[in-house]
Design a protein around this motif. Structure first.
Motif, PDB file in Angstrom:
ATOM      1  N   VAL A  22      80.061  -8.939 -16.719  1.00  0.00           N
ATOM      2  CA  VAL A  22      80.364  -8.688 -15.300  1.00  0.00           C
ATOM      3  C   VAL A  22      79.075  -8.499 -14.510  1.00  0.00           C
ATOM      4  CG1 VAL A  22      81.456  -7.080 -13.676  1.00  0.00           C
ATOM      5  CG2 VAL A  22      82.517  -7.504 -15.916  1.00  0.00           C
ATOM      6  N   PHE A  30      83.090  -0.685  -7.512  1.00  0.00           N
ATOM      7  CA  PHE A  30      83.527   0.577  -8.102  1.00  0.00           C
ATOM      8  C   PHE A  30      83.045   0.740  -9.533  1.00  0.00           C
ATOM      9  CE2 PHE A  30      87.112  -1.905  -9.742  1.00  0.00           C
ATOM     10  CZ  PHE A  30      87.416  -1.287 -10.939  1.00  0.00           C
ATOM     11  N   SER A  31      82.550  -0.338 -10.144  1.00  0.00           N
ATOM     12  CA  SER A  31      82.163  -0.241 -11.549  1.00  0.00           C
ATOM     13  C   SER A  31      80.714   0.158 -11.760  1.00  0.00           C
ATOM     14  CB  SER A  31      82.384  -1.577 -12.238  1.00  0.00           C
ATOM     15  OG  SER A  31      83.718  -1.914 -12.150  1.00  0.00           O
ATOM     16  N   ASP A  97      83.056 -15.535  -9.340  1.00  0.00           N
ATOM     17  CA  ASP A  97      84.269 -14.738  -9.104  1.00  0.00           C
ATOM     18  C   ASP A  97      84.508 -14.751  -7.597  1.00  0.00           C
ATOM     19  OD1 ASP A  97      86.150 -12.709  -8.826  1.00  0.00           O
ATOM     20  OD2 ASP A  97      85.170 -11.350 -10.224  1.00  0.00           O
ATOM     21  N   ASN A 116      86.329 -18.526 -11.254  1.00  0.00           N
ATOM     22  CA  ASN A 116      87.212 -17.406 -11.568  1.00  0.00           C
ATOM     23  C   ASN A 116      87.806 -16.906 -10.258  1.00  0.00           C
ATOM     24  OD1 ASN A 116      88.406 -15.027 -12.502  1.00  0.00           O
ATOM     25  ND2 ASN A 116      86.464 -13.889 -12.550  1.00  0.00           N
ATOM     26  N   ILE A 118      90.423 -14.571  -8.635  1.00  0.00           N
ATOM     27  CA  ILE A 118      91.339 -13.468  -8.949  1.00  0.00           C
ATOM     28  C   ILE A 118      92.680 -13.622  -8.234  1.00  0.00           C
ATOM     29  CG2 ILE A 118      89.534 -11.783  -9.535  1.00  0.00           C
ATOM     30  CD1 ILE A 118      90.441 -10.462  -6.714  1.00  0.00           C
ATOM     31  N   ILE A 139      89.890 -20.333 -13.769  1.00  0.00           N
ATOM     32  CA  ILE A 139      90.569 -19.118 -14.232  1.00  0.00           C
ATOM     33  C   ILE A 139      91.545 -18.660 -13.157  1.00  0.00           C
ATOM     34  CG2 ILE A 139      90.277 -16.706 -14.933  1.00  0.00           C
ATOM     35  CD1 ILE A 139      87.403 -17.555 -15.889  1.00  0.00           C
ATOM     36  N   MET A 141      94.096 -15.864 -12.171  1.00  0.00           N
ATOM     37  CA  MET A 141      94.529 -14.491 -12.469  1.00  0.00           C
ATOM     38  C   MET A 141      95.845 -14.194 -11.777  1.00  0.00           C
ATOM     39  SD  MET A 141      92.471 -10.885 -11.956  1.00  0.00           S
ATOM     40  CE  MET A 141      93.393 -10.408 -10.500  1.00  0.00           C
ATOM     41  N   ASP A 187      94.900 -15.155 -16.743  1.00  0.00           N
ATOM     42  CA  ASP A 187      94.440 -13.769 -16.845  1.00  0.00           C
ATOM     43  C   ASP A 187      95.540 -12.902 -16.223  1.00  0.00           C
ATOM     44  OD1 ASP A 187      93.288 -11.278 -16.159  1.00  0.00           O
ATOM     45  OD2 ASP A 187      91.308 -12.135 -15.872  1.00  0.00           O
ATOM     46  N   PHE A 192      95.430  -5.000 -11.257  1.00  0.00           N
ATOM     47  CA  PHE A 192      95.697  -5.627  -9.951  1.00  0.00           C
ATOM     48  C   PHE A 192      97.204  -5.626  -9.680  1.00  0.00           C
ATOM     49  CE2 PHE A 192      91.558  -7.261 -11.041  1.00  0.00           C
ATOM     50  CZ  PHE A 192      90.895  -7.386  -9.827  1.00  0.00           C
ATOM     51  N   LEU A 217      92.106 -14.853 -20.609  1.00  0.00           N
ATOM     52  CA  LEU A 217      90.963 -13.972 -20.339  1.00  0.00           C
ATOM     53  C   LEU A 217      91.517 -12.591 -19.996  1.00  0.00           C
ATOM     54  CD1 LEU A 217      87.940 -13.364 -19.449  1.00  0.00           C
ATOM     55  CD2 LEU A 217      88.633 -14.137 -17.186  1.00  0.00           C
ATOM     56  N   LYS A 223      88.344   0.144 -16.872  1.00  0.00           N
ATOM     57  CA  LYS A 223      89.279   0.279 -15.746  1.00  0.00           C
ATOM     58  C   LYS A 223      89.980   1.630 -15.760  1.00  0.00           C
ATOM     59  CE  LYS A 223      89.601  -4.421 -14.190  1.00  0.00           C
ATOM     60  NZ  LYS A 223      90.277  -5.708 -14.189  1.00  0.00           N
ATOM     61  N   ARG A 263      86.277  -9.930 -20.315  1.00  0.00           N
ATOM     62  CA  ARG A 263      85.326  -9.747 -19.202  1.00  0.00           C
ATOM     63  C   ARG A 263      84.875  -8.291 -19.229  1.00  0.00           C
ATOM     64  NH1 ARG A 263      85.390  -7.971 -14.067  1.00  0.00           N
ATOM     65  NH2 ARG A 263      84.200  -9.092 -12.494  1.00  0.00           N
ATOM     66  N   HIS A 265      81.562  -5.064 -18.962  1.00  0.00           N
ATOM     67  CA  HIS A 265      80.294  -4.610 -18.387  1.00  0.00           C
ATOM     68  C   HIS A 265      79.199  -4.522 -19.438  1.00  0.00           C
ATOM     69  CE1 HIS A 265      83.457  -3.215 -15.656  1.00  0.00           C
ATOM     70  NE2 HIS A 265      82.583  -3.506 -14.720  1.00  0.00           N
TER      71      HIS A 265
HETATM   72  N1  PMM Z   1      88.581  -7.646 -12.556  1.00  0.00           N
HETATM   73  C1  PMM Z   1      87.722  -7.397 -11.554  1.00  0.00           C
HETATM   74  C2  PMM Z   1      87.044  -8.436 -10.914  1.00  0.00           C
HETATM   75  N2  PMM Z   1      87.235  -9.722 -11.278  1.00  0.00           N
HETATM   76  N3  PMM Z   1      88.299 -11.300 -12.666  1.00  0.00           N
HETATM   77  C3  PMM Z   1      89.165 -11.574 -13.630  1.00  0.00           C
HETATM   78  N4  PMM Z   1      89.393 -12.849 -13.995  1.00  0.00           N
HETATM   79  N5  PMM Z   1      89.858 -10.591 -14.290  1.00  0.00           N
HETATM   80  C4  PMM Z   1      89.716  -9.275 -13.978  1.00  0.00           C
HETATM   81  O1  PMM Z   1      90.382  -8.430 -14.593  1.00  0.00           O
HETATM   82  C5  PMM Z   1      88.794  -8.948 -12.936  1.00  0.00           C
HETATM   83  C6  PMM Z   1      88.106 -10.004 -12.293  1.00  0.00           C
HETATM   84  C7  PMM Z   1      87.506  -5.976 -11.115  1.00  0.00           C
HETATM   85  O2  PMM Z   1      86.810  -5.259 -12.042  1.00  0.00           O
HETATM   86  P1  PMM Z   1      85.242  -4.870 -11.897  1.00  0.00           P
HETATM   87  O3  PMM Z   1      85.051  -4.273 -10.535  1.00  0.00           O
HETATM   88  O4  PMM Z   1      85.047  -3.936 -13.007  1.00  0.00           O
HETATM   89  O5  PMM Z   1      84.440  -6.117 -11.994  1.00  0.00           O
END
Ligand code: PMM
Length: 285
Positions: A22, A30-31, A97, A116, A118, A139, A141, A187, A192, A217, A223, A263, A265
């Motif tokens: 990531v 937030f991460s 992303d 990717n 979301i 991808i 999601m 995903d 979410f 994925l 989380k 996915r 950190h």
């Molecule tokens: N989660 C986050 C951001 N992008 N993309 C996919 N494909 N799957 C996920 O679960 C996903 C994502 C949010 O988490 P983060 O802030 O920890 O990156």
């Protein structure tokens, strides 16, 4: 394990779960608390993720934290494009992303090789059509709405089945728009439009997602549902940095179940777990 075609060959050839590191290039992520918001620091972190075993580095410029408001397309482009270019120049496999067609297009031109989204083609009505004009993995999601409304979109009859059903219709829309099914990754979108507790049945019922016969994925890393599980005796959720062991436990579980990728950190921690699973799976002489 199913691999989408369109991946770089060295990744297609691997018979193990892939690690996606990531890289949030956001001041309000937030991460990582916005630690990696400057281009140079982001590039350095991306290179470090790859050096520590990430097969793919996922670069995103827009925060998806619950309640987050959208940023402008210009801000998103200025955050991600210089980082993607530099990582690609250093032979890092990059995914972008993003929920925006324009950002996906620029990212692919800058050297990203996976999109990717979301929102899985839902937030930008042109995304599916755009993805039909290239041959990169896509991808998709599970998604019900933007971050500022998703906490209100958590009504399910049977969460694992409903998520799989809704994902199937997102996939069908992409295929109808001309995207080859063979390069789609799904995903379930852990966290979410799901309450913390609704994430568990999805993880417990892997067969329901597997029935879609697409690579999966998983984004579980650090989380909130893990923070809740590991809460102290006063009900105080465990902070991000204290959620890594639980994350690796899920990586191990998902790798054993044949996940396409996780996915995460901390690339090295999950990669170590996957290497152990791969070694155990080798036939002994
Ligand atoms: N989660 C986050 C951001 N992008 N993309 C996919 N494909 N799957 C996920 O679960 C996903 C994502 C949010 O988490 P983060 O802030 O920890 O990156």
């Amino acid at each position: 394990m199913l691999h989408p075609t369109g991946l770089p060959q060295h990744l297609e050839a691997l018979d193990r779960t892939l690690v996606m590191g990531v890289l949030n290039v956001t001041p309000d992520s937030f991460s990582d608390g916005g630690l990696f918001n400057q281009t140079d620091i982001a590039i350095e972190h991306g290179l470090s993720l790859a050096a520590h075993g990430a097969d793919i580095v996922d670069v995103g410029g827009e925060s998806t934290r619950p309640g987050a408001e959208r940023i402008s397309i210009e801000d998103e482009l200025s955050r991600v494009i210089p980082v993607i270019s530099e990582l690609a120049k250093n032979n890092v496999v990059v995914s972008v992303d993003t929920m925006r067609t324009e950002v996906a297009r620029e990212a692919l031109l800058a050297g990203a090789v996976i999109v990717n989204d979301i929102s899985g083609g839902r937030a930008d009505s042109l995304m599916n059509e755009f993805m039909s004009t290239n041959s990169f993995p896509f991808i998709i999601m599970h998604w019900r709405g933007l971050s500022n409304v998703m906490t209100q979109l958590t009504d399910y009859d049977d969460v694992a089945r409903d998520v799989a059903g809704e994902l199937a219709s997102q996939v069908a829309d992409a295929v109808d728009a001309g995207v080859e099914r063979s390069r789609i990754v799904i995903d379930p979108g852990i966290g979410f439009a799901k309450t913390t507790q609704q994430n568990w049945p999805i993880l417990q019922d892997l067969e329901t997602l597997d029935a879609l016969e697409l690579p999966v994925l998983w984004g579980v890393s650090r989380k909130k549902f893990l923070g809740e599980l590991l809460a102290d005796s006063h009900g105080e959720f465990r902070d991000m940095s204290g959620r890594e062991a639980a994350t690796v436990a899920l990586t191990t579980y998902l790798a054993l179940a044949g996940a396409w990728a996780v996915r995460v950190h901390d690339a090295r921690a999950s990669r170590d777990a996957i290497d152990v699973i791969e070694r155990l799976g080798q036939i002994h002489d």
